[in-house]
Design an enzyme around this catalytic site. Sequence first.
Site, PDB file in Angstrom:
ATOM      1  N   ASP A   1      -2.748   0.132   3.744  1.00 57.44           N
ATOM      2  CA  ASP A   1      -3.529  -0.689   4.671  1.00 57.44           C
ATOM      3  C   ASP A   1      -5.034  -0.566   4.383  1.00 57.44           C
ATOM      4  O   ASP A   1      -5.498   0.478   3.927  1.00 57.44           O
ATOM      5  CB  ASP A   1      -3.227  -0.234   6.116  1.00 57.44           C
ATOM      6  CG  ASP A   1      -3.669  -1.275   7.135  1.00 57.44           C
ATOM      7  OD1 ASP A   1      -3.950  -2.424   6.748  1.00 57.44           O
ATOM      8  OD2 ASP A   1      -3.749  -0.928   8.332  1.00 57.44           O
TER       9      ASP A   1
ATOM     10  N   HIS B   1      -7.103  -6.871  -2.144  1.00 56.30           N
ATOM     11  CA  HIS B   1      -5.715  -6.745  -2.626  1.00 56.30           C
ATOM     12  C   HIS B   1      -5.700  -6.432  -4.125  1.00 56.30           C
ATOM     13  O   HIS B   1      -4.910  -5.621  -4.595  1.00 56.30           O
ATOM     14  CB  HIS B   1      -4.928  -8.033  -2.357  1.00 56.30           C
ATOM     15  CG  HIS B   1      -4.797  -8.346  -0.888  1.00 56.30           C
ATOM     16  ND1 HIS B   1      -4.465  -7.388   0.044  1.00 56.30           N
ATOM     17  CD2 HIS B   1      -4.957  -9.504  -0.193  1.00 56.30           C
ATOM     18  CE1 HIS B   1      -4.415  -7.949   1.244  1.00 56.30           C
ATOM     19  NE2 HIS B   1      -4.722  -9.222   1.136  1.00 56.30           N
TER      20      HIS B   1
ATOM     21  N   LEU C   1      11.727   8.185 -11.383  1.00 59.74           N
ATOM     22  CA  LEU C   1      11.315   7.755 -10.038  1.00 59.74           C
ATOM     23  C   LEU C   1      11.860   6.364  -9.695  1.00 59.74           C
ATOM     24  O   LEU C   1      11.809   5.459 -10.514  1.00 59.74           O
ATOM     25  CB  LEU C   1       9.778   7.712  -9.997  1.00 59.74           C
ATOM     26  CG  LEU C   1       9.126   7.197  -8.715  1.00 59.74           C
ATOM     27  CD1 LEU C   1       9.227   8.235  -7.610  1.00 59.74           C
ATOM     28  CD2 LEU C   1       7.656   6.830  -8.969  1.00 59.74           C
TER      29      LEU C   1
HETATM   30  C1  FPP Z   1      -2.694  -4.418   3.909  1.00 63.78           C
HETATM   31  O1  FPP Z   1      -4.104  -4.509   3.955  1.00 63.78           O
HETATM   32  C2  FPP Z   1      -2.186  -4.760   2.573  1.00 63.78           C
HETATM   33  C3  FPP Z   1      -1.325  -5.772   2.306  1.00 63.78           C
HETATM   34  C4  FPP Z   1      -0.781  -6.665   3.349  1.00 63.78           C
HETATM   35  C5  FPP Z   1      -0.899  -6.090   0.927  1.00 63.78           C
HETATM   36  C6  FPP Z   1      -0.691  -4.957  -0.003  1.00 63.78           C
HETATM   37  C7  FPP Z   1      -0.816  -5.440  -1.396  1.00 63.78           C
HETATM   38  C8  FPP Z   1      -1.329  -4.753  -2.435  1.00 63.78           C
HETATM   39  C9  FPP Z   1      -1.752  -3.350  -2.340  1.00 63.78           C
HETATM   40  C10 FPP Z   1      -1.522  -5.406  -3.775  1.00 63.78           C
HETATM   41  C11 FPP Z   1      -0.306  -5.774  -4.547  1.00 63.78           C
HETATM   42  C12 FPP Z   1       0.855  -4.868  -4.407  1.00 63.78           C
HETATM   43  C13 FPP Z   1       1.730  -4.566  -5.388  1.00 63.78           C
HETATM   44  C14 FPP Z   1       2.921  -3.757  -5.032  1.00 63.78           C
HETATM   45  C15 FPP Z   1       1.555  -4.961  -6.768  1.00 63.78           C
HETATM   46  P1  FPP Z   1      -4.761  -5.574   4.943  1.00 63.78           P
HETATM   47  O2  FPP Z   1      -4.930  -6.841   4.208  1.00 63.78           O
HETATM   48  O3  FPP Z   1      -3.937  -5.685   6.192  1.00 63.78           O
HETATM   49  O4  FPP Z   1      -6.150  -4.895   5.242  1.00 63.78           O
HETATM   50  P2  FPP Z   1      -6.978  -4.974   6.600  1.00 63.78           P
HETATM   51  O5  FPP Z   1      -6.145  -4.311   7.665  1.00 63.78           O
HETATM   52  O6  FPP Z   1      -8.238  -4.209   6.285  1.00 63.78           O
HETATM   53  O7  FPP Z   1      -7.226  -6.419   6.886  1.00 63.78           O
END
Ligand code: FPP
Length: 273
Positions: free
Chosen positions: A35, A52, A146
């Site tokens: 997050d 992201h 893994l």
């Molecule tokens: C949450 O942060 C994150 C996500 C909803 C997406 C996670 C994706 C990645 C880490 C990149 C790609 C993943 C892979 C497995 C290749 P948020 O957007 O909710 O952050 P915020 O709470 O600060 O708005």
Amino acid sequence: MQALLDALKPGQEDDTLARAIDPQRLPGHIAIIMDGNGRWAKRRGQLRVAGHKAGMRSVRTVIETCAQLGLNALTLYAFSIENWKRPRTEVEMLWRLLRTYMRLELPELMRQNIRLHAIGRLEALPPQVNGDLKEAMAHTSGNTGLQVNLAINYGGRAEIVDAVKALVEESRKRHIEIDETMISAHLYTAGIPDPDLLIRTSGEMRVSNFLLWQIAYAELYVTETLWPDFTRGDLLRAILDYQKRDRRFGGLGANGRPPVDERFSETLGIPAR
Ligand code: FPP
């Protein structure tokens, strides 16, 4: 574990952290709620997608470190069922990043003997994303190191609903005894031991519909660090913290502490039961 020590330079902070870890008490399975990507980008005056993109670096580091530590499983919450509520451009960018990740990282996953497994309602994903995931899973299915579970279009409640539906369907054909083992065997994570440690970045104290059944006895670790800033050292610190926990699973634990009612009776001056 030795693979990690071999990759680190003596004297480096990560090396000191890694050497403090007890190899006998590693968590077998770590789950992570990644997050804070959006906030990371916002703080830099960038678009959320930049967060992201930066988060993918942390994904790489964490997967590599878990493989070097010799863990059995790592489950990453990449896209929840609720994430469809985000702007279409952000969702599309996430699919693009995921496809890029699979294309670029496949050779590395093979080199590290990692098995990739996607969990969630995958049939509702855009066909190319679903296709790429299936291909990556098939390609890495023979690997024995893994297991990385990517939770995509995943919801803990939806998973339980899907398990119950499958059980009802099966019970129409043959008699089945419904117990905890039977429910676990019908979850997306069937056959994978439950997480020992659940990490959440960015300081939010929620489980956000993630692995609701499986985290019943997981140790929780929340860090203020935003996901794109989460480093190998942060992961090692989480594991060290986990190793300090007294896991009792509702029992009395292995550290010799007296049962709760005995401790209460000492302070209250009443005889123990
Ligand atoms: C949450 O942060 C994150 C996500 C909803 C997406 C996670 C994706 C990645 C880490 C990149 C790609 C993943 C892979 C497995 C290749 P948020 O957007 O909710 O952050 P915020 O709470 O600060 O708005």
